[in-house]
Design a protein around this motif. Structure first.
Motif, mmCIF file in Angstrom:
data_model
loop_
_atom_site.group_PDB
_atom_site.id
_atom_site.type_symbol
_atom_site.label_atom_id
_atom_site.label_comp_id
_atom_site.label_asym_id
_atom_site.label_seq_id
_atom_site.Cartn_x
_atom_site.Cartn_y
_atom_site.Cartn_z
ATOM 1 N N ILE A 100 12.842 -12.400 15.511
ATOM 2 C CA ILE A 100 13.660 -11.286 16.019
ATOM 3 C C ILE A 100 13.185 -9.964 15.413
ATOM 4 C CG2 ILE A 100 15.980 -10.265 15.941
ATOM 5 C CD1 ILE A 100 17.061 -13.172 16.202
ATOM 6 N N LEU A 101 12.915 -9.967 14.098
ATOM 7 C CA LEU A 101 12.454 -8.742 13.438
ATOM 8 C C LEU A 101 11.094 -8.279 13.968
ATOM 9 C CD1 LEU A 101 13.477 -9.512 9.741
ATOM 10 C CD2 LEU A 101 14.343 -7.638 11.144
ATOM 11 N N MET A 102 10.298 -9.231 14.468
ATOM 12 C CA MET A 102 8.963 -8.904 14.971
ATOM 13 C C MET A 102 8.953 -8.518 16.446
ATOM 14 S SD MET A 102 6.711 -9.067 12.544
ATOM 15 C CE MET A 102 5.127 -9.443 13.268
ATOM 16 N N LEU A 103 10.117 -8.606 17.100
ATOM 17 C CA LEU A 103 10.181 -8.194 18.503
ATOM 18 C C LEU A 103 9.834 -6.715 18.618
ATOM 19 C CD1 LEU A 103 13.460 -9.928 19.773
ATOM 20 C CD2 LEU A 103 11.136 -10.385 20.591
ATOM 21 N N PRO A 104 9.156 -6.314 19.711
ATOM 22 C CA PRO A 104 8.837 -4.888 19.897
ATOM 23 C C PRO A 104 10.114 -4.050 19.869
ATOM 24 C CG PRO A 104 7.685 -6.235 21.517
ATOM 25 C CD PRO A 104 8.645 -7.143 20.807
ATOM 26 N N LYS A 105 10.078 -2.977 19.129
ATOM 27 C CA LYS A 105 11.263 -2.127 18.970
ATOM 28 C C LYS A 105 11.355 -1.113 20.094
ATOM 29 C CE LYS A 105 13.715 0.539 15.453
ATOM 30 N NZ LYS A 105 13.621 1.238 14.170
ATOM 31 N N ARG A 148 9.564 6.896 4.741
ATOM 32 C CA ARG A 148 10.208 6.403 5.967
ATOM 33 C C ARG A 148 9.504 5.131 6.456
ATOM 34 N NH1 ARG A 148 10.022 12.054 7.653
ATOM 35 N NH2 ARG A 148 12.037 13.051 7.226
ATOM 36 N N SER A 149 8.179 5.138 6.437
ATOM 37 C CA SER A 149 7.422 3.962 6.879
ATOM 38 C C SER A 149 7.721 2.759 5.984
ATOM 39 C CB SER A 149 5.914 4.257 6.853
ATOM 40 O OG SER A 149 5.599 5.308 7.728
ATOM 41 N N HIS A 150 7.814 3.012 4.699
ATOM 42 C CA HIS A 150 8.113 1.967 3.716
ATOM 43 C C HIS A 150 9.499 1.368 3.986
ATOM 44 C CE1 HIS A 150 9.400 0.464 -0.307
ATOM 45 N NE2 HIS A 150 8.138 0.073 -0.395
ATOM 46 N N ALA A 151 10.476 2.245 4.257
ATOM 47 C CA ALA A 151 11.855 1.791 4.512
ATOM 48 C C ALA A 151 11.947 0.959 5.790
ATOM 49 C CB ALA A 151 12.781 2.994 4.604
ATOM 50 N N LYS A 152 11.152 1.316 6.801
ATOM 51 C CA LYS A 152 11.181 0.573 8.069
ATOM 52 C C LYS A 152 10.625 -0.842 7.907
ATOM 53 C CE LYS A 152 11.042 4.422 11.335
ATOM 54 N NZ LYS A 152 10.245 5.139 12.361
ATOM 55 N N LEU A 153 9.642 -0.993 6.999
ATOM 56 C CA LEU A 153 9.022 -2.302 6.800
ATOM 57 C C LEU A 153 9.818 -3.188 5.840
ATOM 58 C CD1 LEU A 153 5.224 -1.381 6.484
ATOM 59 C CD2 LEU A 153 6.449 -2.145 8.518
ATOM 60 N N ALA A 154 10.668 -2.570 5.025
ATOM 61 C CA ALA A 154 11.380 -3.302 3.962
ATOM 62 C C ALA A 154 12.153 -4.529 4.453
ATOM 63 C CB ALA A 154 12.309 -2.349 3.201
ATOM 64 N N PRO A 155 12.949 -4.455 5.546
ATOM 65 C CA PRO A 155 13.704 -5.645 5.977
ATOM 66 C C PRO A 155 12.804 -6.814 6.379
ATOM 67 C CG PRO A 155 14.549 -3.654 7.035
ATOM 68 C CD PRO A 155 13.266 -3.279 6.380
ATOM 69 N N ILE A 156 11.676 -6.513 7.030
ATOM 70 C CA ILE A 156 10.751 -7.581 7.441
ATOM 71 C C ILE A 156 10.112 -8.217 6.217
ATOM 72 C CG2 ILE A 156 8.660 -8.121 8.761
ATOM 73 C CD1 ILE A 156 9.283 -5.780 10.591
ATOM 74 N N VAL A 157 9.673 -7.380 5.276
ATOM 75 C CA VAL A 157 9.000 -7.895 4.072
ATOM 76 C C VAL A 157 9.960 -8.741 3.239
ATOM 77 C CG1 VAL A 157 7.893 -7.227 1.900
ATOM 78 C CG2 VAL A 157 7.303 -6.034 4.017
ATOM 79 N N ALA A 158 11.198 -8.288 3.095
ATOM 80 C CA ALA A 158 12.183 -9.048 2.316
ATOM 81 C C ALA A 158 12.414 -10.426 2.936
ATOM 82 C CB ALA A 158 13.500 -8.264 2.252
ATOM 83 N N LYS A 159 12.524 -10.461 4.263
ATOM 84 C CA LYS A 159 12.755 -11.734 4.950
ATOM 85 C C LYS A 159 11.512 -12.631 4.859
ATOM 86 C CE LYS A 159 16.118 -12.105 6.753
ATOM 87 N NZ LYS A 159 17.409 -12.621 6.245
ATOM 88 N N GLU A 163 0.839 -1.204 0.000
ATOM 89 C CA GLU A 163 0.000 0.000 0.000
ATOM 90 C C GLU A 163 0.881 1.264 0.000
ATOM 91 O OE1 GLU A 163 -2.845 2.319 3.170
ATOM 92 O OE2 GLU A 163 -2.783 0.125 3.291
ATOM 93 N N LEU A 164 1.922 1.238 0.835
ATOM 94 C CA LEU A 164 2.850 2.371 0.902
ATOM 95 C C LEU A 164 3.618 2.530 -0.409
ATOM 96 C CD1 LEU A 164 4.212 1.797 4.509
ATOM 97 C CD2 LEU A 164 2.916 3.807 3.764
ATOM 98 N N GLU A 165 3.936 1.401 -1.044
ATOM 99 C CA GLU A 165 4.638 1.422 -2.329
ATOM 100 C C GLU A 165 3.824 2.157 -3.382
ATOM 101 O OE1 GLU A 165 5.914 -2.494 -4.048
ATOM 102 O OE2 GLU A 165 7.766 -1.879 -3.038
ATOM 103 N N ASN A 166 2.513 1.921 -3.362
ATOM 104 C CA ASN A 166 1.619 2.613 -4.303
ATOM 105 C C ASN A 166 1.517 4.098 -3.974
ATOM 106 O OD1 ASN A 166 0.978 0.302 -5.813
ATOM 107 N ND2 ASN A 166 -0.647 -0.289 -4.385
#
Length: 355
Positions: free
Chosen positions: A97-102, A36-47, A14-17
């Motif tokens: 690990i990526l899903m742990l609360p930041k 910024r929101s898109h960049a923060k989600l990118a590592p989780i989505v790639a994995k 959605e953010l990509e669009n």
């Protein structure tokens, strides 16, 4: 967890669009927020996408084993299946690990305070060594360094030095450096060659953002009364004077200098905002002081998170039982292995708590 991951990927798309939408592109602040929101989600989505590919490969391999295969080919499929299962476990762990609360402070800049503890001049010299160690590490990370306060000694050390490190992930990388750092070495002033033990305290504080004062009108008690002059005589018979009480803090402000009640109210609100801001900042400073106190303890030699032993060329982090025989490299700013080990240990501990 899979449902959460799928929801994250959907949000990512959605953010990509949005960031390619001409309407959003025309609004720079909105576009930056979505980027910024898109960049923060990118590592989780790639994995997660990598994980889904492995999951599908596992299904395909298991289906293939149900067919009639010659022994050699069957052996190859079984070998691939074993490798896929191992990779699947690794990816699942990485996703957990990526899903742990930041930590909400992880992206903030840091204020680092280094002070000589037990050991006099030798402690001050080592405070200088640690300052150089952190600033050299900051250079490798591309962070900006700004000294806020320093008390240098004649021998080239610091009684104390306070500085800011500005850059991506500064707090996330350095937050485990807080505590008492112990050094064991022969001081340059020691003629007998005896090893001395000294300490330096380090506090790493997330840089506080400006305190925004948002006063809720429902939290105000506003009284009006007749303004009075010297001797208690009424200046006028209209209720132009204003008294405002901020209920959450108990701060009371009065104003009767203006003839108009509206003007007095405006002036009283200006004073009230300033006083509430002052109190909020004082509380913030108290919280920072408490955080600093909890981080560095008393600076006693027995209170140590890490020991730097010069005769043996080793650095030992006592919290995770890690010893590295690369003292010179570490003091020159090569902290990556040490910091990564501390982050991994923290992640493992937090995973235990959520499982």
């Amino acid at each position: 967890m899979l449902e959460q991951l799928q929801a994250i990927e959907d949000k990512f798309l959605e953010l990509e669009n949005l960031i390619s939408d001409p309407v959003v592109l025309a609004n720079q602040s909105e576009w930056l927020k979505h980027t910024r929101s898109h960049a923060k989600l990118a590592p989780i989505v790639a994995k997660f996408r990598e994980y889904k590919v492995v999951q599908q490969s596992l299904v395909d391999a298991n289906e293939m084993l149900k067919e009639k295969l010659d022994d050699d080919f069957k052996s190859l499929v079984q070998q691939e299946l074993t490798e896929l299962k191992a990779k699947n476990e690794v990816l699942a762990e990485e996703l957990r690990i990526l899903m742990l609360p930041k930590d909400p402070n992880d992206d903030k800049n840091v204020i680092v305070e280094i002070r000589g503890g037990a050991g006099g001049d030798e402690a001050a010299l080592f405070a200088g060594d640690l300052f150089r160690m952190y600033t050299r590490y900051a250079e490798t990370q591309g962070w900006r360094v700004e000294i806020l306060d320093a008390s240098p000694t004649d021998l080239g050390g610091f009684k104390e030095v306070v500085f800011v490190l500005e850059g991506d992930g500064a707090y996330s990388r350095l937050k485990f450096e807080s505590g008492v750092h112990r050094v064991q070495r022969v001081p340059t002033t020691e003629s007998g060659g005896r090893i001395h033990t000294s300490t330096v305290t380090v506090a790493v504080l997330a840089e506080a953002e400006d305190v925004d004062i948002d006063i809720n009108p429902t939290e105000l008690k506003i009284d009006t009364y007749c303004a009075s002059g010297a001797g208690g005589q009424h200046v006028n018979r209209t209720e132009s004077a204003v008294r405002i009480t901020h209920l959450p803090t108990g701060i009371i402000v009065t104003c009767q200098d203006q003839k108009s009640q509206l003007k007095n109210r405006e002036q009283a609100m200006r004073v009230l905002r300033a006083k509430v801001l002052e109190q909020a900042e004082a509380q913030q400073h108290a919280e920072v002081a408490e955080a600093r106190k909890s981080q560095v303890g008393t600076g006693d030699r027995s209170e140590r998170i890490r020991t730097y032993n010069f005769p043996q060329g080793r650095v030992t982090d006592h919290r995770i039982g890690l010893t590295l025989h690369k003292l010179d490299f570490i003091l020159n700013g090569d902290l990556t292995e040490l910091i990564n080990a501390l982050i991994t240990a923290d992640q493992s501990e937090r995973l235990k708590q959520v499982q």
